[in-house]
Every structure is written in structure tokens, then in C-alpha cells.
Scaffold this motif. Structure first.
Motif, PDB file in Angstrom:
ATOM      1  N   ARG A  58      23.873  -0.738   1.071  1.00 25.31           N
ATOM      2  CA  ARG A  58      22.860   0.319   0.991  1.00 25.31           C
ATOM      3  C   ARG A  58      21.544  -0.315   0.566  1.00 25.31           C
ATOM      4  O   ARG A  58      21.526  -1.405   0.014  1.00 25.31           O
ATOM      5  CB  ARG A  58      23.236   1.383  -0.048  1.00 25.31           C
ATOM      6  N   ASP A  59      20.462   0.392   0.771  1.00 24.25           N
ATOM      7  CA  ASP A  59      19.158  -0.081   0.324  1.00 24.25           C
ATOM      8  C   ASP A  59      19.134  -0.050  -1.208  1.00 24.25           C
ATOM      9  O   ASP A  59      19.282   1.018  -1.804  1.00 24.25           O
ATOM     10  CB  ASP A  59      18.065   0.819   0.900  1.00 24.25           C
ATOM     11  N   PRO A  60      18.983  -1.204  -1.870  1.00 29.99           N
ATOM     12  CA  PRO A  60      19.047  -1.232  -3.336  1.00 29.99           C
ATOM     13  C   PRO A  60      17.848  -0.577  -4.018  1.00 29.99           C
ATOM     14  O   PRO A  60      17.899  -0.282  -5.210  1.00 29.99           O
ATOM     15  CB  PRO A  60      19.104  -2.722  -3.665  1.00 29.99           C
ATOM     16  N   ALA A  61      16.785  -0.301  -3.293  1.00 32.67           N
ATOM     17  CA  ALA A  61      15.614   0.366  -3.871  1.00 32.67           C
ATOM     18  C   ALA A  61      15.737   1.882  -3.806  1.00 32.67           C
ATOM     19  O   ALA A  61      15.328   2.584  -4.728  1.00 32.67           O
ATOM     20  CB  ALA A  61      14.343  -0.084  -3.165  1.00 32.67           C
ATOM     21  N   THR A  62      16.322   2.382  -2.719  1.00 32.87           N
ATOM     22  CA  THR A  62      16.367   3.835  -2.510  1.00 32.87           C
ATOM     23  C   THR A  62      17.778   4.413  -2.572  1.00 32.87           C
ATOM     24  O   THR A  62      17.937   5.612  -2.784  1.00 32.87           O
ATOM     25  CB  THR A  62      15.778   4.188  -1.136  1.00 32.87           C
ATOM     26  N   GLY A  63      18.789   3.589  -2.320  1.00 33.63           N
ATOM     27  CA  GLY A  63      20.161   4.080  -2.248  1.00 33.63           C
ATOM     28  C   GLY A  63      20.542   4.606  -0.884  1.00 33.63           C
ATOM     29  O   GLY A  63      21.668   5.050  -0.677  1.00 33.63           O
ATOM     30  N   ASP A  64      19.607   4.573   0.073  1.00 33.78           N
ATOM     31  CA  ASP A  64      19.893   5.065   1.427  1.00 33.78           C
ATOM     32  C   ASP A  64      21.024   4.264   2.066  1.00 33.78           C
ATOM     33  O   ASP A  64      21.108   3.044   1.894  1.00 33.78           O
ATOM     34  CB  ASP A  64      18.651   4.983   2.313  1.00 33.78           C
ATOM     35  N   TYR A  65      21.865   4.960   2.817  1.00 33.46           N
ATOM     36  CA  TYR A  65      23.003   4.312   3.473  1.00 33.46           C
ATOM     37  C   TYR A  65      22.534   3.640   4.756  1.00 33.46           C
ATOM     38  O   TYR A  65      22.584   4.212   5.846  1.00 33.46           O
ATOM     39  CB  TYR A  65      24.104   5.333   3.765  1.00 33.46           C
ATOM     40  N   ALA A  66      22.037   2.436   4.578  1.00 32.57           N
ATOM     41  CA  ALA A  66      21.567   1.630   5.706  1.00 32.57           C
ATOM     42  C   ALA A  66      21.773   0.167   5.336  1.00 32.57           C
ATOM     43  O   ALA A  66      21.500  -0.214   4.189  1.00 32.57           O
ATOM     44  CB  ALA A  66      20.098   1.898   5.988  1.00 32.57           C
ATOM     45  N   LEU A  67      22.271  -0.614   6.261  1.00 32.41           N
ATOM     46  CA  LEU A  67      22.446  -2.035   6.000  1.00 32.41           C
ATOM     47  C   LEU A  67      21.083  -2.635   5.671  1.00 32.41           C
ATOM     48  O   LEU A  67      20.114  -2.438   6.401  1.00 32.41           O
ATOM     49  CB  LEU A  67      23.055  -2.724   7.221  1.00 32.41           C
ATOM     50  N   TYR A  68      21.004  -3.327   4.551  1.00 35.05           N
ATOM     51  CA  TYR A  68      19.738  -3.845   4.061  1.00 35.05           C
ATOM     52  C   TYR A  68      19.937  -5.312   3.698  1.00 35.05           C
ATOM     53  O   TYR A  68      20.950  -5.667   3.101  1.00 35.05           O
ATOM     54  CB  TYR A  68      19.310  -3.060   2.812  1.00 35.05           C
ATOM     55  N   GLY A  69      19.005  -6.158   4.054  1.00 30.15           N
ATOM     56  CA  GLY A  69      19.124  -7.545   3.649  1.00 30.15           C
ATOM     57  C   GLY A  69      18.259  -8.467   4.464  1.00 30.15           C
ATOM     58  O   GLY A  69      17.439  -8.031   5.284  1.00 30.15           O
ATOM     59  N   GLU A  70      18.473  -9.757   4.231  1.00 32.09           N
ATOM     60  CA  GLU A  70      17.677 -10.787   4.879  1.00 32.09           C
ATOM     61  C   GLU A  70      18.583 -11.935   5.298  1.00 32.09           C
ATOM     62  O   GLU A  70      19.641 -12.155   4.709  1.00 32.09           O
ATOM     63  CB  GLU A  70      16.603 -11.286   3.916  1.00 32.09           C
ATOM     64  N   TYR A  71      18.114 -12.664   6.291  1.00 32.68           N
ATOM     65  CA  TYR A  71      18.880 -13.798   6.798  1.00 32.68           C
ATOM     66  C   TYR A  71      17.913 -14.836   7.347  1.00 32.68           C
ATOM     67  O   TYR A  71      16.725 -14.578   7.526  1.00 32.68           O
ATOM     68  CB  TYR A  71      19.875 -13.342   7.872  1.00 32.68           C
ATOM     69  N   LEU A  72      18.447 -16.017   7.609  1.00 35.10           N
ATOM     70  CA  LEU A  72      17.697 -17.087   8.259  1.00 35.10           C
ATOM     71  C   LEU A  72      18.573 -17.741   9.308  1.00 35.10           C
ATOM     72  O   LEU A  72      19.727 -18.058   9.049  1.00 35.10           O
ATOM     73  CB  LEU A  72      17.278 -18.164   7.253  1.00 35.10           C
ATOM     74  N   VAL A  73      18.024 -17.948  10.476  1.00 38.43           N
ATOM     75  CA  VAL A  73      18.720 -18.670  11.541  1.00 38.43           C
ATOM     76  C   VAL A  73      18.673 -20.155  11.229  1.00 38.43           C
ATOM     77  O   VAL A  73      17.684 -20.668  10.694  1.00 38.43           O
ATOM     78  CB  VAL A  73      18.044 -18.385  12.903  1.00 38.43           C
ATOM     79  N   ASN A  74      19.758 -20.843  11.539  1.00 39.44           N
ATOM     80  CA  ASN A  74      19.844 -22.296  11.394  1.00 39.44           C
ATOM     81  C   ASN A  74      19.477 -22.741   9.977  1.00 39.44           C
ATOM     82  O   ASN A  74      18.589 -23.559   9.775  1.00 39.44           O
ATOM     83  CB  ASN A  74      18.965 -22.995  12.436  1.00 39.44           C
ATOM     84  N   ALA A  75      20.197 -22.168   8.984  1.00 41.87           N
ATOM     85  CA  ALA A  75      19.910 -22.480   7.583  1.00 41.87           C
ATOM     86  C   ALA A  75      21.186 -22.392   6.757  1.00 41.87           C
ATOM     87  O   ALA A  75      22.149 -21.748   7.148  1.00 41.87           O
ATOM     88  CB  ALA A  75      18.875 -21.508   7.036  1.00 41.87           C
ATOM     89  N   GLN A  76      21.169 -23.022   5.602  1.00 42.67           N
ATOM     90  CA  GLN A  76      22.217 -22.900   4.602  1.00 42.67           C
ATOM     91  C   GLN A  76      21.676 -22.053   3.455  1.00 42.67           C
ATOM     92  O   GLN A  76      20.467 -21.835   3.339  1.00 42.67           O
ATOM     93  CB  GLN A  76      22.651 -24.271   4.084  1.00 42.67           C
TER      94      GLN A  76
END
Length: 168
Positions: A58-76
Motif C-alpha cells: 500500500r502507499d505508506p503515505a496515504t494507506g491507499d491500496y496501490a502497489l507503491y515503490g521504486e526499482y532500478l534496471v540493471n542494478a543491485q
């Protein structure tokens, strides 16, 4: 080193002087045993169909039920926390909200995104709370590295508790 030799080394270490002293100092009975975990190593920095990231169920700021996050291609993982590259959003909604020009995972790795999106519901049901998920994608295959209760704002916590408890 063959796998069986690695197992043997762990079990033999249980009897060395340092381990015996440690158990004595911490009142750990000698008849307890140790364990060996075997896990695969996966690499998010192999090619452009590999990635690493952190997502919340969920969105940790609002609590909304939506996948929330960040990623990087070709990274560790260490690259994500080091701040040396610009993080990409998980979904198009996050990309728009952050005014990012970088493609969202939903756009460049739709199968991986769908897998992660499907798993988040199961994790919340099982743990009864919002989850913080660390993951790696190696050559298009998604691997969950760990999950734990996700940190969130106070207002999000109230909303999430009601949603998880009452199915919202």
C-alpha cells in the motif's frame, strides 16, 4: 567448496571454543543445535531484463491500496539505497505523481509487475498488515528477497488497519 562441505563446516563450528563460550555466556543449552540455510543468489545487475527494488503493498503515505515503490534496471540493492542513480517508479500512477520521465516497471516489465501485484494481496492476508517487499529480477524472473511490516505515516496506519481488518 562443495555444498556438503559447507554444511559440515557450519555444524562443526558449533563445537569450537568460541561457540561454546558464546553459548555459556548467553545461557544457551549445549543440547540445542544450529541450522544451515541454503538460498540461491540472484543478480539484478546482469542485463536490462534484470532489476532490484523495494515495493509496499500500500502507499505508506496515504494507506491507499496501490502497489507503491521504486526499482532500478540493471542494478543491485546497494545502488538503490546509495542514491547514485535516479529511481524508477513501480507503476504509471507513481510515475505521473512523481513527474518522472523514466519508465515505470509496469511499462517495461509488465509480467514481473503483475506477479508482484498479485503477491502483495497474499502477503497482506497472511501477515495481516501492510508489507515492505525487497525484490530482485534476474533475467525476467521475479524473486522476493524479504518482506516485513512496512513503515507508514500515522494517518496511513489508521486507514491501513481499518482496510486490512475489514477487507478494504
Amino acid at each position: 567448496m562443495p555444498l556438503w562441505d559447507a554444511f559440515a563446516a557450519v555444524f562443526c563450528s558449533w563445537k569450537n571454543a568460541r561457540a561454546v563460550t558464546y553459548r555459556r555466556q548467553h545461557n544457551i543449552p549445549i543440547d540445542w543445535v544450529t541450522a544451515v540455510n541454503v538460498q540461491a543468489m540472484v543478480f539484478g545487475n546482469m542485463v536490462d531484463d534484470s532489476a532490484t527494488g523495494v515495493a509496499f503493498t500500500r502507499d505508506p503515505a496515504t494507506g491507499d491500496y496501490a502497489l507503491y515503490g521504486e526499482y532500478l534496471v540493471n542494478a543491485q540493492g546497494e545502488v538503490v539505497v546509495a542514491g547514485i542513480r535516479t529511481l524508477q517508479q513501480m507503476n504509471v500512477a507513481g510515475k505521473l505523481a512523481h513527474r518522472s520521465k523514466l519508465p515505470a516497471m509496469e511499462e517495461v516489465m509488465p509480467e514481473v509487475f503483475q506477479k508482484l501485484n498479485a503477491v502483495r494481496h497474499s502477503l497482506e492476508q497472511h501477515y495481516g498488515d501492510m508489507q515492505d517487499i525487497e525484490f530482485t529480477v534476474q533475467r525476467g524472473k521475479w524473486y522476493m528477497l524479504q518482506t516485513q511490516v512496512g513503515k507508514r505515516t500515522a494517518s496511513a496506519a489508521l486507514k491501513i488497519e481499518d482496510c486490512v481488518r475489514y477487507g478494504g
